[in-house]
Write a protein that holds these residues in place. Structure first.
Motif, PDB file in Angstrom:
ATOM      1  N   THR A 178     137.167  25.864  60.653  1.00 48.63           N
ATOM      2  CA  THR A 178     137.415  24.960  61.786  1.00 48.63           C
ATOM      3  C   THR A 178     136.972  25.557  63.111  1.00 48.63           C
ATOM      4  OG1 THR A 178     139.294  24.114  60.556  1.00 48.63           O
ATOM      5  CG2 THR A 178     139.185  23.529  62.875  1.00 48.63           C
ATOM      6  N   ASP A 179     137.252  26.838  63.338  1.00 48.03           N
ATOM      7  CA  ASP A 179     136.869  27.461  64.615  1.00 48.03           C
ATOM      8  C   ASP A 179     135.357  27.437  64.827  1.00 48.03           C
ATOM      9  OD1 ASP A 179     139.463  27.944  65.146  1.00 48.03           O
ATOM     10  OD2 ASP A 179     139.393  30.110  64.777  1.00 48.03           O
ATOM     11  N   ALA A 180     134.619  27.683  63.753  1.00 47.53           N
ATOM     12  CA  ALA A 180     133.158  27.688  63.857  1.00 47.53           C
ATOM     13  C   ALA A 180     132.649  26.283  64.165  1.00 47.53           C
ATOM     14  CB  ALA A 180     132.550  28.196  62.546  1.00 47.53           C
ATOM     15  N   LEU A 181     133.198  25.310  63.433  1.00 49.16           N
ATOM     16  CA  LEU A 181     132.820  23.912  63.629  1.00 49.16           C
ATOM     17  C   LEU A 181     133.127  23.477  65.062  1.00 49.16           C
ATOM     18  CD1 LEU A 181     131.736  21.424  62.126  1.00 49.16           C
ATOM     19  CD2 LEU A 181     133.985  21.145  61.071  1.00 49.16           C
ATOM     20  N   ASP A 182     134.304  23.854  65.553  1.00 47.78           N
ATOM     21  CA  ASP A 182     134.693  23.471  66.917  1.00 47.78           C
ATOM     22  C   ASP A 182     133.787  24.112  67.974  1.00 47.78           C
ATOM     23  OD1 ASP A 182     136.659  21.833  65.985  1.00 47.78           O
ATOM     24  OD2 ASP A 182     138.311  23.245  66.341  1.00 47.78           O
ATOM     25  N   ALA A 183     133.373  25.348  67.728  1.00 47.33           N
ATOM     26  CA  ALA A 183     132.483  26.020  68.676  1.00 47.33           C
ATOM     27  C   ALA A 183     131.133  25.295  68.747  1.00 47.33           C
ATOM     28  CB  ALA A 183     132.281  27.481  68.270  1.00 47.33           C
ATOM     29  N   VAL A 184     130.646  24.839  67.587  1.00 43.35           N
ATOM     30  CA  VAL A 184     129.388  24.089  67.569  1.00 43.35           C
ATOM     31  C   VAL A 184     129.567  22.763  68.293  1.00 43.35           C
ATOM     32  CG1 VAL A 184     127.659  22.981  66.108  1.00 43.35           C
ATOM     33  CG2 VAL A 184     128.637  25.180  65.427  1.00 43.35           C
TER      34      VAL A 184
END
Lengths: 329, 329
Positions: A178-184
């Motif tokens: 989720t954190d990676a997706l949110d950063a993108v």
């Protein structure tokens, strides 16, 4: 209106999904399923579906407009599509990304010789995800691509778990971080390692008396499959596995993050996401829509191999150009 | 490689965006901007851009492959596209949804007579959102469509605010309702009223001594624009408006929620979403990609009017079919 006559080659989860998807489309009819198994051993989803032995397929030349190939990419399709296309227009869901150029060349050569059309690598990845990568790249040439898969069941990883000694059964979910997706999504354009993009969650039924710590370690350190990921292993009973993990859900996200302006000062993010109750049923729905496009391609004089990149979107729909412009544009 | 030669007709925010987008694509060159204004009064974004008077456009026949029309849909494009297409291949972003069939017919007739091509209603809605409605409908024929817009600036609603007596300046944001969006994402297939889908947020600069309560009431009860929505009005200073609301961001979501299976027991949700730092710059990027497709269409013998529905996705990309299959499929 003349209905589009379709055949299904291979009847597993995907073939079953195609059978059901055809029934949702009034402009199509299913002529029959062709299977290696004896017809009496194939239990179709719908009562009226006819099943024929594989070796009778050639009797249907001229009676089927498009054959939908539902075999696997590892061994079935590399042989089946080039063979089948010498007699029928074909759609397949060949999904070994690295071998697509080779498969395309084989299908293209056979189709051009036979005067038929084939649309290969149809589904969601390759397929709808590829289309969104292409649209994203074309619209935002200065940008970055991201593809996340899941949450969903990976058949290959589930098989790998079941090959570990002491494992009776098991299922693996690929989970986007989720954190990676949110950063993108926030336009931060992160550089992400394999480990930062996805985690792997395993539900394992151990054989009686098996060494659970060893099983867990063997899974987590398995090269190619798990070693590059943060992996969680849950030991559960067969009853729990059957009750809570019977489905084949999947999904994922394709994002394109890009910049425009005089100095790239304006940020944009495009996101395409799918949440699928059943991976094979959705893939089947995509195959069936592209079978309609294949029929249109034939009507327009097409010959050879094509992919989703080559197909005008309007050809996927049963509606006319005027209807589409009035209702969906 | 021969570059695609492009012209821009009309130089406002959209024309400026097209100028910048062309500069991002190595296979294109901008021949010039055509404007009603005197060339010396048009300040382009990039130093090298040439500006010509509108009435010299016919001197460029044969020197411009595709003209990109950047006028408004209310009065400019209904006249300009059918006229311009008698001399040039054209792309426009005509976005009055209800009048698309009429505009298509006018452009189609003129283009067929001239032997040119026009791609109309290119942008994000109509445009990329339309494509996603079409793909969603074709893949999940038993399903429901949802389109949400925002958060973003609506020019029409901002203009409406500024026409209220006592208002010096103002800007309006269309905001999708999170609860409604989440219900759709969860596959709940809600029936949503206009009020349940979007709210409207207004930032208003009042003239000195104006009756704020009356202004707020007039905005909130304005028919067609605000009466059917929950509207919030914030009074701020001109400095705050200029500082915090200078951009033209926009975005939105297209969702298709559908079912497959023997009895529709399997749920799927497809979502396409965009977050745009600048509405005109993104629309411009879409126009430019479709200008490339128009050049391909000409090379393939196309004539008449087309929409995004008719264009093979591969034609949007500068890459070859083999490159696309190897890199993006």
């Amino acid at each position: 209106m003349q209905k589009i006559k379709l055949g299904i080659l291979g009847y597993g989860n995907l073939g079953r999904g195609v059978e059901l998807a055809i029934a949702q489309n009034d402009d199509m009819e299913l002529v029959g399923v062709f299977s290696r198994r004896k017809p009496e051993n194939v239990k179709t989803a719908l009562a009226g579906t006819k099943v024929y032995p594989l070796d009778t397929m050639n009797d249907f030349v001229g009676k089927i407009d498009v054959m939908i190939l539902c075999g696997g990419s590892a061994t079935d399709l590399p042989k089946q599509t080039p063979e089948c296309i010498s007699k029928f227009n074909c759609i397949d869901s060949f999904d070994t990304h690295a071998k697509i150029p080779e498969h395309f060349a084989a299908v293209d050569a056979a189709a051009k010789q036979a005067g038929t059309v084939g649309i290969i690598s149809v589904g969601w990845d390759p397929g709808m995800f590829s289309l969104n990568r292409l649209y994203g790249n074309a619209l935002l040439p200065q940008g970055k691509d991201y593809t996340f898969w899941g949450k969903g069941v990976s058949q290959g990883h589930s098989d790998a778990i079941r090959r570990v000694e002491g494992v009776a059964d098991g299922k693996q979910y690929t989970v986007p971080v989720t954190d990676a997706l949110d950063a993108v999504r926030a336009g931060k354009n992160p550089d992400l390692t394999t480990r930062q993009k996805h985690t792997r969650e395993c539900f394992v039924v151990a054989k009686p008396g098996a060494d659970l710590a060893r099983i867990e370690n063997e899974i987590k350190t398995m090269p190619n499959y798990f070693a590059d990921y943060d992996t969680t292993v849950h030991f559960i009973s067969q009853e729990e596995l059957d009750r809570d993990h019977a489905g084949i859900p999947h999904g994922g996200f394709v994002l394109r993050s890009g910049a425009t302006g005089v100095n790239g000062e304006t940020a944009h993010v495009i996101e395409y996401g799918i949440k699928l109750g059943s991976n094979p049923e959705f893939t089947a729905s995509v195959l069936v829509a592209y079978a309609r496009a294949a029929a249109r391609l034939v009507a327009h004089g097409g010959k050879g191999a094509y992919t989703v990149f080559d197909i005008p979107p309007a050809w996927l729909s049963p509606k006319s150009g005027a209807e589409l412009r009035a209702e969906l544009l």
